[in-house]
Design an enzyme around this catalytic site. Structure first.
Site: not given
Lengths: 265, 399
Positions: A49, A60
């Site tokens: 990724e 995040d």
């Protein structure tokens, strides 16, 4: 068959999970992040990724926030990320999935993006703030260039919606393991097994579990419940804690430990 | 002027034309759907509306008056200037209207923990206020830079029992406070109500905020008719996310009335927060709208002397009103806003918030260009007490 499908079939045949580490492209600088990606592949990663930095990463936690802010401060751009992906591709057949927030992709233009990613050897795209309900333009562009759009489901997603979301994507289904943001955790969230069971009942795409997957024991616990384990913040934390000259090796060693733990039989 | 079919609500997916939508992590989708369902049910619920009306009247002090700024008119000539006195509402700004409405939604939804973002601190104060009144736990996220710029409002929020969390990431202003509030919401979505303050964010927030703020325009429209016998020629309001502006604009959308939104032009093109003037289409915080950004799609730094006007985005309904030509948008610099603040203080004895001073500045420019029988209605969205440190910093302590 796509590289993503090939990776999942091979893992299934071997009775193991697909190991999918995350690399924050441009952190601490672009060259080092490419080196790190290669080290992860050598350590046994089955899928990478590749994170594209964004100024406002709402999904995040502190680790990836800090890494992507630093990447931006170092001058990292989407152009640079696509070039880095192409560079990683020259030496590997491992599937590469770009992960990033919607706006930089929108500014690039979805049609151009899909073509440029395909040309760079990227296999799929994960956009955590673009729901299948609103991504028709992107989905069409990606479909035209054989790029998978990876949908996400969360523990809060009702079962009927899991089915609908999965039907709008391809490649694999990103299962957010917890209600929260990315970041290292001590334990897997209570109820994860039941959630993954619910996902398996509602959808046929392979399940890749991410957010909070931090240790080889976490990976091991996913055996029989999912088809892939994604790890991100925990690797960055290990990278950051190590002396700079050993950082790549230490993070890669953790990927290796996780790959070892991913053999389920 | 066209008054043709303007969509009065966003479509089922939350779009005003091509603007708006729901660009959020999957984790939040059920919560947003639940919020939309609760709002749609309660907006037509007589008991809910009666309770909200009671609170707006007895607690927030509505209706707020409109005021004919006569000395200012004598000084400037041209059109008369009427002020919608949202500065007189409880907590000193229009933000209380939406905070009361959403807090009632929270109570009816069984959520006891409320989170909010704040820039200038007015929405944070309004949220802390209603949470104290309803007995709800309250956490307010505020950029570290705004914590310093609006120190008085931080004291107020804490006195009201709220926890104020300074946000040190990014530009340390409103956009970063929203990032952090969204992260909190993703983490505590089952127990927590996100009391969003502006007419932006993911569907259904732009709709909900407009519906709870349109009381401003409904009152002002009736008051203008009653006191002047006709509608104003122009309605002026400052715009950032755009909640006070959409609140006063919306009830006039089908009338032959010019609607003018005033953005913060900062010190000029290099340091601006005028999103509709200088931005381009982009996705931030759950919606597609105009956005101040660089060529790589990263959100750009902004500047305004008004802490409540330096968000790099704008509510999707404003993008729609601009595209359709139904509203026009102009910008006012820091310096012009400071001048307007002083002008209103000296001529009318009203110190407006720096945000509202932007709207005032445009009205002061516009009035002399209009005939004497014209009238301008300005949304005086808040009072200026909170800005005294900033004003002293910019002007000196006074002569």
């Amino acid at each position: 068959m796509s590289r993503i499908d090939t990776a999942f079939r091979a893992a299934k045949a071997d009775g193991r999970l697909v190991i999918a580490p995350y690399v924050a492209l441009g952190y601490p600088d672009m060259a080092t992040s490419v080196t790190l990606a290669r080290a992860y592949i050598d350590a046994g990663a089955n899928l990478l990724e590749l994170g594209v930095p964004f100024s406002d990463p709402i999904a995040d936690g502190p680790t990836i926030q800090r890494a992507t802010q630093r990447a931006l401060a170092e001058g990292s751009t989407l152009t640079g990320c696509i070039e880095a992906a192409a560079e990683i591709r020259t030496a590997t057949g491992v599937p590469l999935v770009l992960m990033g927030y919607a706006n930089p992709f929108l500014q690039w233009g979805y049609d151009d993006l899909a073509r440029d990613l395909h040309d760079a050897g990227v296999d799929g795209l994960i956009v955590p703030d673009l729901l299948p309900d609103d991504n028709e333009d992107l989905a069409q562009a990606c479909s035209a260039h054989d790029l998978d759009v990876i949908p996400l489901v969360a523990p809060t997603t009702p079962s009927d919606r899991i089915g609908r979301v999965a039907a709008r994507g391809s490649g694999f289904l990103y299962c957010v393991s917890l209600t929260g943001v990315t970041g290292r955790r001590q334990d897997l969230q209570t109820g994860l097994a039941a959630f993954l069971q619910r996902v398996g009942d509602a959808a046929t795409l392979p399940r890749a579990v991410g957010f909070g997957i931090s240790t080889p024991a976490h990976v091991r616990a996913l055996c029989g419940q999912a088809e892939a384990a994604i790890m991100a913040s925990a690797l960055i934390d290990i990278f950051d804690a190590a002396p700079p000259s050993e950082a790549v090796a230490r993070a890669a060693a953790q990927v290796e430990a996780m790959a070892d733990a991913a053999t389920c039989r | 002027m066209t008054t043709a079919a303007h969509a009065h609500t966003p479509d089922a997916a939350g779009y005003f034309g091509t603007w708006g939508g729901r660009y959020v992590p999957e984790t939040l989708v059920p919560a947003l759907q639940e919020l939309e369902d609760a709002f749609m049910r309660l907006r037509d619920d007589a008991a809910f509306q009666a309770e909200l009306e009671r609170l707006l009247h007895h607690y927030a002090g509505r209706p707020t008056p409109i005021y004919d700024a006569r000395r200012l008119h004598e000084e400037l000539g041209g059109a008369r200037i009427w002020l919608k006195r949202e500065d007189l509402a409880h907590t000193g700004a229009h933000k209380i209207n939406n905070a009361l409405g959403q807090a009632l939604l929270a109570v009816r939804s069984g959520k006891r923990r409320v989170i909010a973002e704040t820039g200038a601190g007015q929405h944070g104060v309004a949220t802390a206020t209603v949470c104290a009144m309803f007995g709800l736990e309250c956490v307010v996220y505020m950029g570290e830079e705004d914590v310093h710029r609006q120190a008085l409002n931080v004291v107020r929020m804490r006195m009201l029992g709220a926890e104020v969390v300074p946000v040190t990431s990014g530009s340390q202003t409103l956009k970063d406070a929203i990032n952090e509030a969204l992260r909190d919401w993703v983490t505590h979505v089952e127990s927590t109500f996100y009391l969003f303050g502006s007419a932006t964010g993911p569907h259904p927030y732009p709709l909900i905020v407009r519906e709870f703020q349109k009381v401003i325009g409904i009152e002002a429209r009736a008051q203008m008719l009653e006191q002047t016998g006709r509608l104003p020629d122009t309605v002026v309001a400052c715009v950032n996310g755009g909640s006070n502006a959409i609140g006063i604009f919306h009830p006039f959308v089908d009338d032959p009335v010019a609607l003018v939104g005033v953005e913060a032009g900062g010190t000029g093109p290099a340091e601006t927060a005028a999103t509709l003037e200088a931005g381009s289409p982009g996705i931030l915080h759950g919606a597609i709208s105009y956005l101040l950004q660089d060529e790589d799609g990263q959100v750009a730094p902004t500047h305004s002397i008004a802490a409540g006007l330096d968000y790099p985005g704008v509510g999707p309904e404003h993008a729609y009103l601009r595209d359709t030509g139904r509203a026009t948008y102009v910008s006012i610099t820091d310096e012009q806003a400071l001048d307007a603040l002083q002008t209103l203080a000296r001529f009318e004895g009203i110190i407006p918030a720096l945000e509202s001073a932007h709207a005032m500045a445009h009205a002061i420019e516009l009035a002399p260009t209009l005939p004497g029988d014209a009238s301008i209605l300005v949304n005086l969205s808040g009072r200026g007490d909170k800005d005294m440190d900033t004003v002293v910093g910019a002007l000196g302590a006074g002569d």
